[in-house]
Design an enzyme around this catalytic site. Sequence first.
Site, PDB file in Angstrom:
ATOM      1  N   TYR A 147      -7.078   5.665   4.767  1.00  0.00           N
ATOM      2  CA  TYR A 147      -6.851   5.433   3.508  1.00  0.00           C
ATOM      3  C   TYR A 147      -5.777   4.285   3.755  1.00  0.00           C
ATOM      4  CZ  TYR A 147      -6.604   3.244  -0.886  1.00  0.00           C
ATOM      5  OH  TYR A 147      -7.021   2.211  -2.212  1.00  0.00           O
ATOM      6  N   ASP A 189     -10.991   4.823  -3.298  1.00  0.00           N
ATOM      7  CA  ASP A 189     -10.300   5.837  -4.027  1.00  0.00           C
ATOM      8  C   ASP A 189     -10.455   6.657  -5.229  1.00  0.00           C
ATOM      9  OD1 ASP A 189     -10.289   3.357  -5.673  1.00  0.00           O
ATOM     10  OD2 ASP A 189      -8.365   2.931  -5.313  1.00  0.00           O
ATOM     11  N   GLU A 212       0.606  -0.858  -0.114  1.00  0.00           N
ATOM     12  CA  GLU A 212      -0.035  -0.191  -0.285  1.00  0.00           C
ATOM     13  C   GLU A 212       0.960   1.207  -0.026  1.00  0.00           C
ATOM     14  OE1 GLU A 212      -2.841   0.825  -0.471  1.00  0.00           O
ATOM     15  OE2 GLU A 212      -3.662  -1.570  -0.226  1.00  0.00           O
TER      16      GLU A 212
END
Length: 305
Positions: free
Chosen positions: A130, A148, A45
């Site tokens: 996020y 997103d 990520e």
Amino acid sequence: MSESAFSPPDDPAAVRRALVEWYENDHRSFPWRETTDPYEILVSEVMSQQTQLDRVVDAFADFVERWPDTPALAAADRADVVSFWSDHSLGYNNRAQYLHEAADQVEGEFDGEFPETPDALQELQGVGPYTANAVASFAFNEGNAVVDTNVKRVLYRAFDVPDDDAAFEETADELMPAGESRVWNNAIMELGGVACTKTPSCDGSECPWRTWCDAYATGDFSAPDVPTQSPFEGSRRQFRGRVVRVLGEYDELALDDLGPRVRVDYSPDGEHGREWLRGLVSDLADDGLVAVEDRDDDTVVRLSR
């Protein structure tokens, strides 16, 4: 797109099932999709932030080979981690520093065990909402719906969700089946990554939401990250959508039967008559949406199968 509130599909269970089945049938293979290890998912990520995925794949493999877990990364020299980041062109070097610090926190503050919820994961250095939600989803199946840029584009086009962060989050959470954040978030992100891209590939990628999609019906594929198209009312895109919707109610229609159902001022020999409609359905046929057959002295149109 209108600014109206989100109106959920009539059969949300069918919408969910269609997306998950589409994803499970075939999707891009990435190493971080083949694991539930929170360390590897966190690495992927952080690397993926504003970095093309094809470049991340090789860097990810090299990184986890060199530092396979949080003890190894926490024990590493930070300068070596930053140097690796720079050598692999992974963007801002502070991300490497944050990742190193997060590994140190897991070892020193969490007894070597990753926190499992989005809120708890945000206690790690450099882990924002996020990224925390992504790790919670993909490692522990404990996340909320991921929102997103790709997901916003999908929701905006498919369900006419207003361009508003709160509306996107509310809609995404409403659609996600309870307790299935891992498969759902992977699936909807895949949809935005391969089918509902800036230039969509609805039929080529066999988008599972074509039945419900507002953009597919109207031909208006603008989105928050895609320039707004010309005015929709009275446009060719509007009438393309009407043709598709009308044909969805019939097995087939001749042009003169289809025309009045598409526009009230249809006149076979007029400005908006057979030639106009023939051009419209010809465009749709080129896009693979309808089939056109000349039969005797008439032209018959049906949805492609």
